[in-house]
Design an enzyme around this catalytic site. Structure first.
Site, PDB file in Angstrom:
ATOM      1  N   ASP A  21      -9.218  -0.964   5.215  1.00 35.94           N
ATOM      2  CA  ASP A  21      -8.626  -0.021   4.254  1.00 35.94           C
ATOM      3  C   ASP A  21      -9.687   0.922   3.709  1.00 35.94           C
ATOM      4  OD1 ASP A  21      -6.629   1.139   2.749  1.00 35.94           O
ATOM      5  OD2 ASP A  21      -6.787  -0.314   1.119  1.00 35.94           O
ATOM      6  N   ARG A  25      -9.549   7.651   1.715  1.00 32.18           N
ATOM      7  CA  ARG A  25     -10.428   7.966   0.588  1.00 32.18           C
ATOM      8  C   ARG A  25     -11.818   8.393   1.063  1.00 32.18           C
ATOM      9  NH1 ARG A  25      -9.510   2.567  -2.183  1.00 32.18           N
ATOM     10  NH2 ARG A  25      -8.348   2.219  -0.250  1.00 32.18           N
ATOM     11  N   ASN A  69       3.214   1.366   6.479  1.00 34.88           N
ATOM     12  CA  ASN A  69       2.494   2.610   6.779  1.00 34.88           C
ATOM     13  C   ASN A  69       3.355   3.604   7.570  1.00 34.88           C
ATOM     14  OD1 ASN A  69      -0.666   0.881   7.414  1.00 34.88           O
ATOM     15  ND2 ASN A  69       0.045   1.855   5.537  1.00 34.88           N
ATOM     16  N   ARG A 188      -5.522  -7.220  -2.452  1.00 37.37           N
ATOM     17  CA  ARG A 188      -4.172  -7.702  -2.139  1.00 37.37           C
ATOM     18  C   ARG A 188      -4.061  -7.863  -0.632  1.00 37.37           C
ATOM     19  NH1 ARG A 188      -2.963  -2.389  -4.590  1.00 37.37           N
ATOM     20  NH2 ARG A 188      -3.050  -0.828  -2.943  1.00 37.37           N
ATOM     21  N   GLU A 201     -10.219 -18.032   3.304  1.00 38.27           N
ATOM     22  CA  GLU A 201     -11.113 -17.529   2.255  1.00 38.27           C
ATOM     23  C   GLU A 201     -10.997 -16.006   2.236  1.00 38.27           C
ATOM     24  OE1 GLU A 201     -12.692 -19.656   0.365  1.00 38.27           O
ATOM     25  OE2 GLU A 201     -12.253 -21.432   1.589  1.00 38.27           O
TER      26      GLU A 201
HETATM   27  C1  IPE Z   1      -3.060  -2.012   4.462  1.00 36.61           C
HETATM   28  O1  IPE Z   1      -3.571  -0.858   3.887  1.00 36.61           O
HETATM   29  C2  IPE Z   1      -2.685  -1.752   5.874  1.00 36.61           C
HETATM   30  C3  IPE Z   1      -3.792  -1.479   6.786  1.00 36.61           C
HETATM   31  C4  IPE Z   1      -5.058  -1.521   6.501  1.00 36.61           C
HETATM   32  C5  IPE Z   1      -3.412  -1.169   8.132  1.00 36.61           C
HETATM   33  P1  IPE Z   1      -2.672   0.104   2.963  1.00 36.61           P
HETATM   34  O2  IPE Z   1      -3.553   1.193   2.502  1.00 36.61           O
HETATM   35  O3  IPE Z   1      -1.449   0.494   3.680  1.00 36.61           O
HETATM   36  O4  IPE Z   1      -2.291  -0.872   1.779  1.00 36.61           O
HETATM   37  P2  IPE Z   1      -1.603  -0.565   0.374  1.00 36.61           P
HETATM   38  O5  IPE Z   1      -0.386   0.271   0.645  1.00 36.61           O
HETATM   39  O6  IPE Z   1      -2.599   0.177  -0.443  1.00 36.61           O
HETATM   40  O7  IPE Z   1      -1.284  -1.899  -0.192  1.00 36.61           O
HETATM   41  C1  IPE Z   2      -6.402   2.201   6.142  1.00 40.17           C
HETATM   42  O1  IPE Z   2      -6.904   3.279   5.452  1.00 40.17           O
HETATM   43  C2  IPE Z   2      -5.918   2.564   7.512  1.00 40.17           C
HETATM   44  C3  IPE Z   2      -4.451   2.616   7.639  1.00 40.17           C
HETATM   45  C4  IPE Z   2      -3.608   2.175   6.745  1.00 40.17           C
HETATM   46  C5  IPE Z   2      -3.922   3.192   8.849  1.00 40.17           C
HETATM   47  P1  IPE Z   2      -5.971   4.131   4.502  1.00 40.17           P
HETATM   48  O2  IPE Z   2      -5.387   5.246   5.288  1.00 40.17           O
HETATM   49  O3  IPE Z   2      -4.987   3.276   3.786  1.00 40.17           O
HETATM   50  O4  IPE Z   2      -7.039   4.686   3.497  1.00 40.17           O
HETATM   51  P2  IPE Z   2      -6.844   4.912   1.935  1.00 40.17           P
HETATM   52  O5  IPE Z   2      -6.416   3.603   1.340  1.00 40.17           O
HETATM   53  O6  IPE Z   2      -5.813   5.986   1.778  1.00 40.17           O
HETATM   54  O7  IPE Z   2      -8.202   5.323   1.485  1.00 40.17           O
HETATM   55 MG    MG Z   3      -5.082   2.267   1.984  1.00 40.39          MG
END
Ligand code: IPE
Ligand code: IPE
Ligand code: MG
Length: 243
Positions: A21, A25, A69, A188, A201
């Site tokens: 994740d 950002r 997503n 989470r 863990e």
């Molecule tokens: C979780 O990340 C899913 C993946 C890393 C593929 P998200 O960015 O979608 O999670 P939330 O929505 O912030 O919980």
């Molecule tokens: C995780 O990075 C990758 C996917 C969910 C595909 P994000 O795209 O959720 O990145 P943030 O949370 O917006 O930074």
């Molecule tokens: Mg994210």
């Protein structure tokens, strides 16, 4: 290269789950489009996989795209699918060619047809491999996985035990993840491996995924090595069992 490289301070887990994740950002901070964050994330993912299998980890499960997503803007999703088309398959095949079985887990029918075919071709090349595995979760949701397993049990007309139920999950036959890492400052699960992570863990890193280096992975493993895994027992019981 595949022997588990354990030391006094470092116990290498057999199975690591990774929630990647923070790509969006990472890009935003640099005033770049989100798609570039995903590209950078994909490159980091490849480096990390090489490092993890090099350390002797047997299984890695990556959260690449959740069911939730799929609600993201079409442009972002198309960018992710393009990354799979252009880089993913080739890199996965290279990593897996050293004896790692590739499995795409989740509802792949929600992916574009050509992407489904690319993934299936890559999986096919690794069909004969056993004992090492890379699970890539795409259009994956933990609840959906459990519901799918329940429906399969109902269809078969059988009641289940914990053991037989785990064989109905995508990760059947694999050890449960001992360590789950989530990057990107959130604490989470976001619907990842809900059943399998019952005793995992959980390591939360403030690094955005493209910044999660090989050294950060080693830091997480050292942290994991210090955990006392009681599985409900007392420290005294664990001491007695060790003797
Ligand atoms: C979780 O990340 C899913 C993946 C890393 C593929 P998200 O960015 O979608 O999670 P939330 O929505 O912030 O919980
Ligand atoms: C995780 O990075 C990758 C996917 C969910 C595909 P994000 O795209 O959720 O990145 P943030 O949370 O917006 O930074
Ligand atoms: Mg994210």
């Amino acid at each position: 290269m595949f022997e588990r490289k354990n030391t006094e301070a470092r116990r290498i887990p057999r199975h690591i789950a990774l929630i990647m994740d923070g790509n969006g950002r990472w890009a935003k901070k640099r005033m770049l489009p989100r798609s570039l964050g995903h590209k950078q994330g994909m490159e980091r993912m490849i480096g990390l996989l090489e490092h993890a299998f090099g350390l002797g980890v047997d299984y890695v499960t990556l959260f690449a795209l959740s069911t939730e997503n799929l609600q993201r803007p079409k442009e972002e999703l198309d960018g992710l699918y393009d990354l799979i088309r252009q880089h993913f398959a080739e890199s996965m095949e290279r990593i897996c060619s050293r004896g790692v079985r590739l499995r795409v887990i989740g509802d792949r029918t929600l992916l574009p047809k050509d992407v489904q075919e690319i993934l299936q071709d890559s999986e096919k090349k690794t069909l004969s491999y056993e004992g090492k595995g890379l699970n890539v979760a795409l259009c994956y949701g933990g609840r959906a996985e459990i519901v799918r397993a329940v429906n399969n049990a109902v269809k078969a007309g059988t009641s289940v035990t914990e053991e037989s139920f785990s064989k109905l999950l995508y990760t059947q036959g694999q050890p449960e993840p001992e360590l789950m890492i989530r990057t990107g400052k959130e604490s989470r699960l976001s619907n990842f491996l809900l059943y399998q992570a019952a005793y995992t863990e959980l390591y939360f890193s403030d690094k955005l995924f493209p910044d999660f280096s090989d050294e950060e992975l080693e830091r997480a493993i050292v942290w994991y090595s210090k955990r006392i895994r009681r599985f409900g027992k007392t420290d005294e019981q664990l001491e007695t069992e060790k003797k």
